[in-house]
Design a protein around this motif. Structure first.
Motif, PDB file in Angstrom:
ATOM      1  N   VAL A 143      41.231  45.748  34.303  1.00  0.00           N
ATOM      2  CA  VAL A 143      42.515  45.792  35.019  1.00  0.00           C
ATOM      3  C   VAL A 143      43.398  44.669  34.445  1.00  0.00           C
ATOM      4  O   VAL A 143      43.132  43.485  34.663  1.00  0.00           O
ATOM      5  N   GLN A 169      53.851  40.893  34.785  1.00  0.00           N
ATOM      6  CA  GLN A 169      53.046  40.708  35.998  1.00  0.00           C
ATOM      7  C   GLN A 169      53.894  40.484  37.239  1.00  0.00           C
ATOM      8  O   GLN A 169      55.044  40.052  37.141  1.00  0.00           O
ATOM      9  N   TRP A 171      41.430  37.201  27.228  1.00  0.00           N
ATOM     10  CA  TRP A 171      40.055  37.695  27.301  1.00  0.00           C
ATOM     11  C   TRP A 171      39.409  37.664  25.922  1.00  0.00           C
ATOM     12  O   TRP A 171      40.084  37.878  24.912  1.00  0.00           O
ATOM     13  N   VAL A 197      45.929  38.354  27.715  1.00  0.00           N
ATOM     14  CA  VAL A 197      45.583  37.654  28.965  1.00  0.00           C
ATOM     15  C   VAL A 197      44.387  36.716  28.755  1.00  0.00           C
ATOM     16  O   VAL A 197      43.753  36.266  29.705  1.00  0.00           O
TER      17      VAL A 197
HETATM   18  C1  LIG Z   1      45.616  40.749  38.034  1.00  0.00           C
HETATM   19  C2  LIG Z   1      46.739  41.508  37.383  1.00  0.00           C
HETATM   20  C3  LIG Z   1      46.181  42.780  36.751  1.00  0.00           C
HETATM   21  C4  LIG Z   1      47.765  41.874  38.447  1.00  0.00           C
HETATM   22  O1  LIG Z   1      48.712  42.709  37.829  1.00  0.00           O
HETATM   23  P1  LIG Z   1      50.223  42.797  38.345  1.00  0.00           P
HETATM   24  O2  LIG Z   1      50.887  43.871  37.568  1.00  0.00           O
HETATM   25  O3  LIG Z   1      50.813  41.452  38.326  1.00  0.00           O
HETATM   26  O4  LIG Z   1      49.958  43.254  39.831  1.00  0.00           O
HETATM   27  P2  LIG Z   1      51.058  43.682  40.904  1.00  0.00           P
HETATM   28  O5  LIG Z   1      52.411  43.311  40.412  1.00  0.00           O
HETATM   29  O6  LIG Z   1      50.802  45.104  41.238  1.00  0.00           O
HETATM   30  O7  LIG Z   1      50.677  42.731  42.095  1.00  0.00           O
HETATM   31  C5  LIG Z   1      49.671  43.025  42.995  1.00  0.00           C
HETATM   32  C6  LIG Z   1      49.579  41.925  44.021  1.00  0.00           C
HETATM   33  O8  LIG Z   1      48.975  40.770  43.448  1.00  0.00           O
HETATM   34  C7  LIG Z   1      49.847  39.634  43.582  1.00  0.00           C
HETATM   35  N1  LIG Z   1      49.681  38.852  42.367  1.00  0.00           N
HETATM   36  C8  LIG Z   1      49.966  39.248  41.118  1.00  0.00           C
HETATM   37  N2  LIG Z   1      49.681  38.249  40.258  1.00  0.00           N
HETATM   38  C9  LIG Z   1      49.206  37.222  40.989  1.00  0.00           C
HETATM   39  C10 LIG Z   1      48.744  35.908  40.681  1.00  0.00           C
HETATM   40  N3  LIG Z   1      48.730  35.453  39.427  1.00  0.00           N
HETATM   41  N4  LIG Z   1      48.317  35.124  41.695  1.00  0.00           N
HETATM   42  C11 LIG Z   1      48.316  35.573  42.963  1.00  0.00           C
HETATM   43  N5  LIG Z   1      48.767  36.806  43.323  1.00  0.00           N
HETATM   44  C12 LIG Z   1      49.194  37.606  42.338  1.00  0.00           C
HETATM   45  C13 LIG Z   1      51.211  40.209  43.730  1.00  0.00           C
HETATM   46  O9  LIG Z   1      52.051  39.345  44.416  1.00  0.00           O
HETATM   47  C14 LIG Z   1      50.940  41.466  44.508  1.00  0.00           C
HETATM   48  O10 LIG Z   1      50.790  41.207  45.876  1.00  0.00           O
HETATM   49  P3  LIG Z   1      51.758  41.906  46.936  1.00  0.00           P
HETATM   50  O11 LIG Z   1      51.788  43.372  46.575  1.00  0.00           O
HETATM   51  O12 LIG Z   1      51.133  41.615  48.237  1.00  0.00           O
HETATM   52  O13 LIG Z   1      53.076  41.236  46.699  1.00  0.00           O
HETATM   53  C15 LIG Z   1      47.451  40.640  36.315  1.00  0.00           C
HETATM   54  O14 LIG Z   1      47.835  39.415  36.898  1.00  0.00           O
HETATM   55  C16 LIG Z   1      46.608  40.356  35.099  1.00  0.00           C
HETATM   56  O15 LIG Z   1      46.523  41.160  34.162  1.00  0.00           O
HETATM   57  N6  LIG Z   1      45.978  39.174  35.073  1.00  0.00           N
HETATM   58  C17 LIG Z   1      45.148  38.760  33.951  1.00  0.00           C
HETATM   59  C18 LIG Z   1      43.922  39.633  33.809  1.00  0.00           C
HETATM   60  C19 LIG Z   1      43.138  39.705  35.082  1.00  0.00           C
HETATM   61  O16 LIG Z   1      42.842  38.690  35.695  1.00  0.00           O
HETATM   62  N7  LIG Z   1      42.761  40.934  35.459  1.00  0.00           N
HETATM   63  C20 LIG Z   1      41.989  41.192  36.653  1.00  0.00           C
HETATM   64  C21 LIG Z   1      40.593  41.452  36.281  1.00  0.00           C
HETATM   65  S1  LIG Z   1      39.561  41.584  37.716  1.00  0.00           S
END
Ligand SMILES: CC(C)(COP(=O)(O)OP(=O)(O)OC[C@H]1O[C@@H](n2cnc3c(N)ncnc32)[C@H](O)[C@@H]1OP(=O)(O)O)[C@@H](O)C(=O)NCCC(=O)NCCS
Length: 307
Positions: free
Chosen positions: A86, A93, A41, A39
């Motif tokens: 996280v 995702q 990082w 991702v």
């Molecule tokens: C942030 C992250 C952990 C979310 O993981 P994920 O497995 O996609 O999360 P989920 O599928 O459980 O989605 C959770 C919610 O976030 C939303 N979401 C997921 N990715 C998104 C994105 N890129 N932009 C906006 N919303 C997003 C989903 O639609 C969902 O909302 P809903 O339940 O209301 O539909 C993932 O995108 C990631 O690893 N990103 C890169 C690293 C990062 O930024 N980590 C967070 C550190 S604070």
């Protein structure tokens, strides 16, 4: 029909994954590192090792042992924890893995006040779980250089202060000052951070009134925490690190947008790279009434994960 290359025997696309939840401490460090690299990082193995030593959490592992998600919490003193690490692998995702991992982490930290720094991608996830946005963090980084006007000049210090290196004997005093600024005690974290860091303290009347630490992190070095009461003090404890790391990659995560400190960072070659949002649940993290020059506060974060 196009002929297949002879080495390609067959292919299959698998869309459904089944995960097992595992204690993050049972996971191979290299696998966690690959996940964080996936991702974008910058953490080195040592940065992850430090986080693992300080927190607990979970990994999502698929049926052939691939680590495709993680989430952790980090206990500070008192009743406060931060949430971090996280991550869901890009290929997975928006399918609920992040929420699933977070649910387990929240179960683990029941009864504690929580804080985190959310990327844009995670904001919706945290908001719908009950976290409230408090402030923007500016991730500033780049090749360090002292501002042109300051090169070759002696450091201008606030009145009646002296600057000196931090020693292990200062630990208790910096823990106490950091506690006032961070609004939760983090004695264990600071005692683990100090041996990895170099630091500078600003002294008035034989007392430390501001300090900062610098340590290797990611692509270079990070300056944090920076604890001070005013822009002037924050610059005084940050400038020596810029001077001693000229030409190297430095990073500061700060909530400051007030001109002197923010401008000093920018003029030191640390440009705005990205922003994240400080969020909290079960109690505010930051004091909105903090008065510049009066109340000691965090000018630079230890890291986005640890606050
Ligand atoms: C942030 C992250 C952990 C979310 O993981 P994920 O497995 O996609 O999360 P989920 O599928 O459980 O989605 C959770 C919610 O976030 C939303 N979401 C997921 N990715 C998104 C994105 N890129 N932009 C906006 N919303 C997003 C989903 O639609 C969902 O909302 P809903 O339940 O209301 O539909 C993932 O995108 C990631 O690893 N990103 C890169 C690293 C990062 O930024 N980590 C967070 C550190 S604070």
């Amino acid at each position: 029909m196009t002929a297949q290359p002879s080495s390609l025997l067959a292919s299959i696309q698998l869309e459904s994954f089944e995960f097992t939840l595992k204690d993050i401490h049972s996971i191979d460090l290299e696998q966690l590192h690959s996940l964080s690299v996936s991702v974008g990082w910058p953490h080195r193995l040592d940065d992850l090792r430090f986080l693992l030593a300080h927190g607990s959490g979970f990994a999502a592992v698929d049926s052939i042992g691939r680590v495709l998600g993680s989430a952790m919490s980090f206990p500070m003193g008192g009743d406060f924890s931060t949430i971090g690490m996280v991550i869901t692998s890009p290929r997975l995702q928006t399918q609920g893995t992040g929420r699933w991992l977070m649910d387990h982490v929240l179960e683990n930290v029941k009864g504690r006040r929580l804080g985190l720094n959310s990327t844009r991608a995670a904001k919706r996830l945290y908001s719908t779980m009950g976290f409230t946005a408090e402030a923007t963090v500016f991730q500033c980084q780049g090749q360090a250089t002292l501002p042109a006007a300051q090169k070759g000049q002696p450091e201008a210090l606030p009145p009646s202060t002296q600057l000196r290196a931090i020693t292990p004997d200062d630990l208790e005093e910096i823990i106490a000052l950091d506690h006032l600024a961070y609004r939760a005690p983090r004695a264990v974290l600071l005692s683990q951070l100090l041996p990895l860091s170099k630091g500078g303290a600003l002294i008035r009347d034989n007392k430390i009134i501001a300090f900062s630490l610098i340590r290797p992190f990611g692509r270079g070095y990070v300056i944090g925490p920076i604890v001070a009461s005013s822009d002037e003090e924050a610059i005084a404890v940050t400038r020596p690190h810029i001077a001693s790391h000229e030409g190297r990659f430095l990073r500061i995560d700060t909530r400051e947008k007030s001109v002197p400190f923010a401008e000093f960072i920018r003029q030191s070659g640390l440009e705005l790279f990205d922003t994240v949002t400080t969020m909290s649940m079960y109690g505010r993290l930051l004091n909105p009434d903090q008065e510049n020059g009066k109340d000691v506060k965090i000018f630079g974060l230890v890291s986005q994960t640890l606050g």
